[in-house]
Design an enzyme around this catalytic site. Structure first.
Site, PDB file in Angstrom:
ATOM      1  N   ASP A  14       0.826  -1.200   0.000  1.00 47.38           N
ATOM      2  CA  ASP A  14       0.000   0.000   0.000  1.00 47.38           C
ATOM      3  C   ASP A  14       0.862   1.253   0.000  1.00 47.38           C
ATOM      4  O   ASP A  14       1.938   1.275   0.605  1.00 47.38           O
ATOM      5  CB  ASP A  14      -0.903  -0.015   1.242  1.00 47.38           C
ATOM      6  N   HIS A  31       3.432   3.505  -8.925  1.00 41.91           N
ATOM      7  CA  HIS A  31       3.275   2.086  -9.247  1.00 41.91           C
ATOM      8  C   HIS A  31       4.564   1.509  -9.834  1.00 41.91           C
ATOM      9  O   HIS A  31       4.932   0.369  -9.530  1.00 41.91           O
ATOM     10  CB  HIS A  31       2.117   1.898 -10.221  1.00 41.91           C
ATOM     11  N   LEU A 125      11.629 -20.056  -3.948  1.00 37.33           N
ATOM     12  CA  LEU A 125      10.618 -19.185  -3.353  1.00 37.33           C
ATOM     13  C   LEU A 125       9.353 -19.277  -4.196  1.00 37.33           C
ATOM     14  O   LEU A 125       9.420 -19.142  -5.422  1.00 37.33           O
ATOM     15  CB  LEU A 125      11.114 -17.729  -3.314  1.00 37.33           C
TER      16      LEU A 125
END
Length: 238
Positions: A14, A31, A125
């Protein structure tokens, strides 16, 4: 590897817009900077030894944002999937995308499917990207699937358990998060992994996502390590 690291860390990324606004830049710049922060954090997660990470990338509610911002985000997503696939593969990252793909453009869905296919055998991962995702939507969809099985006669209502319900979720093959991190100082989960976060520890960070670093991740893990996870049971007394 750090002792006692979480098996699965979920992140609400956020503050991209606020980061850009504070610098008098268009939201699109935030972004893009957020995508760079994600790239660096994945490297850090591998260094630390975190097996699973889930990122709230684009919520079902984000479709209500201005169309030009949605277009910027989707364009960035296209470029990210194209440019990072080789990096993911080389780093041993397995990619899984959860959410409602029907609302995504066909070429983006194709890029997602190709990325999932190419990275399916990687094991350093596992990165789960929540795209066009909403926790309530996921629960409703799972409930509908179970109801249809009952209606068809293939499932007895008495056989419905928590484990059976979890098998209908997008995350049926992924362990629940041990730790949730949210950036930008907001202290809510915003329709993210509502079922899966039932017993997760939560750490809220003041920094906006583009400024989140490996040190911030280490701080959140250290906070997690201090917690006494009892899963609803009473604490032991001396």
């Amino acid at each position: 590897m750090i002792k006692g690291i979480p098996n699965h860390i979920a992140v609400i990324m956020d503050g991209n817009g606020r980061w850009a606004k504070a610098r008098h830049l268009p939201r699109a710049f935030g972004h893009r900077k957020g995508a760079e922060a994600l790239r660096e954090l994945l490297k850090a997660a591998i260094d630390i030894g975190v097996p699973y990470m889930t990122f709230y990338s684009f919520s079902s509610e984000n479709w209500n944002r201005p169309q030009n911002e949605i277009n910027d985000i989707m364009g960035l997503l296209r470029r990210y999937l194209q440019s990072e696939l080789a990096t993911f593969h080389e780093a041993g990252i397995k990619l899984k995308v959860i959410g409602d793909r029907s609302r995504l453009a066909n070429d983006i869905v194709a890029l997602i499917e190709e990325a999932e296919r190419q990275t399916s055998s990687n094991d350093k991962l596992t990165v789960i990207m929540a795209l066009s995702y909403g926790g309530r939507q996921e629960i409703v969809e799972a409930t509908r699937n179970i109801a249809n099985k009952v209606k068809s006669g293939s499932l007895d209502p008495d056989e419905i358990t928590s484990d059976l319900f979890e098998n209908e979720l997008y995350t049926n093959d992924i362990p629940d998060p041990d730790l949730l991190i949210r950036t930008s100082g907001e202290m809510r989960i915003s329709n993210f992994l509502l079922w899966q976060l039932a017993y997760s520890e939560m750490v809220f960070v003041e920094k906006n996502w583009p400024d989140f670093s490996k040190q911030d991740l280490l701080f959140a893990i250290e906070e997690y390590q201090k917690r006494d996870r009892r899963y609803g049971s009473a604490a032991e007394t001396a």
